[in-house]
Scaffold this motif. Structure first.
Motif, short mmCIF file in Angstrom:
data_model
loop_
_atom_site.label_atom_id
_atom_site.label_comp_id
_atom_site.label_asym_id
_atom_site.label_seq_id
_atom_site.Cartn_x
_atom_site.Cartn_y
_atom_site.Cartn_z
N ILE A 1 0.84 -1.20 0.00
CA ILE A 1 0.00 0.00 0.00
C ILE A 1 0.87 1.25 0.00
O ILE A 1 0.60 2.23 -0.71
N ALA A 2 1.94 1.22 0.77
CA ALA A 2 2.78 2.42 0.95
C ALA A 2 3.35 2.93 -0.37
O ALA A 2 3.53 4.14 -0.56
N SER A 3 3.61 2.03 -1.30
CA SER A 3 4.21 2.46 -2.57
C SER A 3 3.26 3.32 -3.40
O SER A 3 3.68 4.01 -4.32
N HIS A 4 1.97 3.28 -3.06
CA HIS A 4 0.98 4.05 -3.81
C HIS A 4 0.63 5.38 -3.13
O HIS A 4 -0.03 6.22 -3.74
N ILE A 5 1.05 5.57 -1.89
CA ILE A 5 0.65 6.78 -1.15
C ILE A 5 1.34 8.01 -1.72
O ILE A 5 2.54 7.99 -2.00
N ARG A 6 0.59 9.07 -1.85
CA ARG A 6 1.11 10.34 -2.34
C ARG A 6 0.73 11.44 -1.35
O ARG A 6 -0.35 11.42 -0.76
N GLY A 7 1.59 12.42 -1.21
CA GLY A 7 1.30 13.55 -0.33
C GLY A 7 1.28 13.17 1.13
O GLY A 7 1.79 12.12 1.54
N GLN A 8 0.66 14.04 1.92
CA GLN A 8 0.60 13.86 3.37
C GLN A 8 -0.74 13.28 3.81
O GLN A 8 -1.78 13.59 3.22
N PRO A 9 -0.72 12.43 4.84
CA PRO A 9 -1.98 11.90 5.35
C PRO A 9 -2.82 12.99 6.01
O PRO A 9 -2.30 14.05 6.40
N ILE A 10 -4.09 12.73 6.12
CA ILE A 10 -5.02 13.64 6.80
C ILE A 10 -5.73 12.84 7.89
O ILE A 10 -6.30 11.78 7.61
N CYS A 11 -5.68 13.34 9.10
CA CYS A 11 -6.26 12.64 10.24
C CYS A 11 -7.13 13.59 11.07
O CYS A 11 -6.97 14.81 11.01
N VAL A 12 -8.01 13.00 11.86
CA VAL A 12 -8.81 13.79 12.79
C VAL A 12 -9.09 12.95 14.03
O VAL A 12 -9.30 11.74 13.94
N SER A 13 -9.06 13.60 15.18
CA SER A 13 -9.58 13.06 16.44
C SER A 13 -10.47 14.15 17.01
O SER A 13 -9.97 15.16 17.53
N TRP A 14 -11.76 13.99 16.89
CA TRP A 14 -12.68 15.08 17.23
C TRP A 14 -12.63 15.45 18.71
O TRP A 14 -12.84 16.60 19.07
N GLU A 15 -12.30 14.49 19.56
CA GLU A 15 -12.25 14.80 21.00
C GLU A 15 -11.06 15.69 21.33
O GLU A 15 -11.03 16.33 22.39
#
Length: 547
Positions: free
Chosen positions: A437-451
């Protein structure tokens, strides 16, 4: 069969009919036209209320503490156009007719959401305790999964008269709905979802492992064990109103709906042709609201820079506990029973981790198995739910590596985005060995923790047993005619005020309640041929349980 809509069950009122009626929502006295009213929060409830109040001829003034959109937050991946991570609401059931009124109004496109075991997902992998099952529909899964689905259907039928109740909702038969629902409120308010499942005759015929699988995989959109401690009434509403079925997503991001409403120019009382919410605000919302107090017959609102303005009415669409933690709210604006309800509202945690990939590689066929390389995935591992978004063969795709709630969300709360991705890839690597999977990742990840967001401190309400009375007080607060004068003028809306937390339709419906409340507070009224929610509330309102 009649269309299933979010009609009730606590307050059976057709909001989609009210807002689409040619007679309009109502009229205001001439001397209040153009009067400013404050709205705290530029999420779904705030923007929709502002839009309808503008049409009535008032001047909504929207205060936003951080990001426009609230929990309809669509974040674009850097350098892309329309490739988004849906950090808040991302799937919208077609029964949410109030919400889709606005989706259609502004011309947004929706498509089927890739939920497990749906054609939109294409294929699903369920992996529990190391055992992997590939399926395109429920028919492809082992018999135990069928037994669980049948047991839950039987539990709903035997304990909640579910077929009759849903038929009444479809028919919009108010008397029939209340005849079945109101006794259920008394019977089930203090019982948990887990109690409903574990003590049903249907599940008692099955092993504990069946309940365990039900918690991990659930029905519709995935596992429901995070909701096991919640009041069963909340789960019944989700099932009853089809909120977990036939869901769609908004192409280009759901936040687009609110931006288009912000810039829409409907026909308005008082305001000249071409007036928009954006034009009334000079293009930008006001800053964070930090204090509310009484100023004679007005409500005084102070923002983070010390600016104070007086309003004939204020609508707060923020999470209710922010009225005690982030906004200095004069105590006399609510009575003590309301303060108890506002403070006891319990919010659930939720975390998502997204990555953008070069293309929808998961559709590639494994020559050895004949299956797609990856599928929508439900698992008991850290990721819990993994979703794939195909934007076309020549465009980047998006993977929601992990969508988790409550304790599973807390496991990643202190971690960086990169570390969250690493842990997700490790978990998925156990399910899909050999897929890089990692070989296909582009750019930066986007995450959220609403708490962890100071403007939310949680994702959405999750009522515990015994919380019905609190919800009753908050939901009915827009009916202010019998309140002390010192408590009138501040209104509440948002999905956490509704009976259906975590679903945007609840935000829409409570915002429209508030629109009616503000309109009548200022001397307006709905037309006789199109009565508003407050006009019918005395006869259709939710059953009140004794304190």
């Amino acid at each position: 069969m009649q269309e299933l809509t979010a009609f009730g069950p606590d307050f059976p009122f057709s909001y989609e009919d009210w807002i689409s009626h040619p007679a309009g929502l109502g009229t205001l006295p001439k001397d209040v036209l153009g009067a400013p009213v404050a709205i705290i929060g530029a999420g779904a409830a705030g923007v929709i209320a502002a839009y309808e109040l503008m049409k009535l001829g008032l001047r909504p003034v929207v205060y936003e503490s951080s990001q426009f959109g609230g929990r309809l937050r669509s974040q674009s991946f850097e350098g892309t156009d329309g490739v988004v991570a849906e950090l808040g609401g991302m799937r919208f059931p077609v029964s949410s007719r109030g919400f889709y009124h606005y989706v259609d109004l502004v011309g947004c496109e929706s498509r089927p959401f890739p939920n497990p075991l749906t054609p939109a997902a294409g294929s699903t992998v369920i992996e529990l305790e190391g055992e992997r099952h590939f399926a395109r529909s429920l028919d492809d899964l082992p018999e135990g999964f069928h037994q669980i689905a049948q047991a839950y259907d039987e539990a709903l039928r035997s304990q909640a008269a579910f077929p009759d109740l849903q038929a009444a909702v479809r028919a919009k038969d108010v008397a029939a709905i209340k005849a079945i629902w109101d006794p259920l409120v008394k019977d089930w308010d203090e019982r948990t979802f887990y109690d409903f499942v574990a003590h049903s005759e249907a599940f008692q015929k099955l092993d504990f492992s069946h309940r365990e699988i039900f918690g991990q995989v659930g029905f519709g959109t995935g596992g429901w064990d995070s909701d096991f401690p919640n009041s069963m009434l909340e789960i019944l509403r989700v099932n009853l109103l089809g909120l977990d079925d036939d869901q769609r997503y908004i192409v280009g991001g759901v936040e687009t709906v609110l931006h288009r409403l912000w810039n829409a120019a409907p026909a308005c009382a008082h305001w000249p042709e071409g007036t928009t919410l954006a034009s009334l605000h000079g293009g930008a919302t006001r800053s964070r609201a930090t204090a509310l107090s009484r100023a004679g017959e007005m409500i005084r609102l102070r923002d983070q820079w010390g600016n104070e303005d007086d309003y004939a009415a204020v609508l707060a669409t923020c999470q209710t506990h922010l009225l005690t933690t982030a906004i200095e709210t004069e105590e006399d604006l609510f009575d003590q029973k309301m303060w108890m309800a506002l403070d006891r509202t319990r919010y659930m945690q939720a975390a998502k981790t997204f990555v953008m990939v070069d293309r929808p590689f998961w559709n590639d066929i494994d020559p050895e198995t004949g299956e797609p390389l990856m599928s929508m995935t439900l698992t008991d591992r850290l990721t819990r739910g993994t979703y794939f978004f195909d934007n076309g063969p020549d465009r980047p795709g998006v993977i929601c590596l992990s969508y988790a709630w409550m304790s599973d969300a807390l496991k990643v709360l202190p971690l960086s985005a990169e570390r969250r991705v690493e842990l997700s890839l490790q978990a998925l690597g156990k399910i899909y060995p050999g897929v890089d999977i990692a070989s296909h990742i582009r750019g930066q990840p986007i995450c959220v923790s609403w708490e962890a967001d100071e403007n939310f401190l949680g994702a959405f309400k999750g009522a515990l047993p015994g919380h019905y009375r609190y919800n009753h007080r908050i939901y009915g607060h827009f009916m202010q005619q019998g309140m002390a004068a010192s408590q009138r003028g501040v209104f509440l809306a948002g999905d956490g005020v509704s009976w259906t937390p975590a679903w945007v339709e609840g935000a829409v419906q409570t915002s429209l309640n508030a629109v009616w409340g503000i309109m009548t507070h200022l001397g307006g009224r709905s037309p006789e041929e199109n009565p508003g929610p407050g006009d019918l509330y005395p006869e259709r309102g939710p059953i009140k349980l004794a304190d």
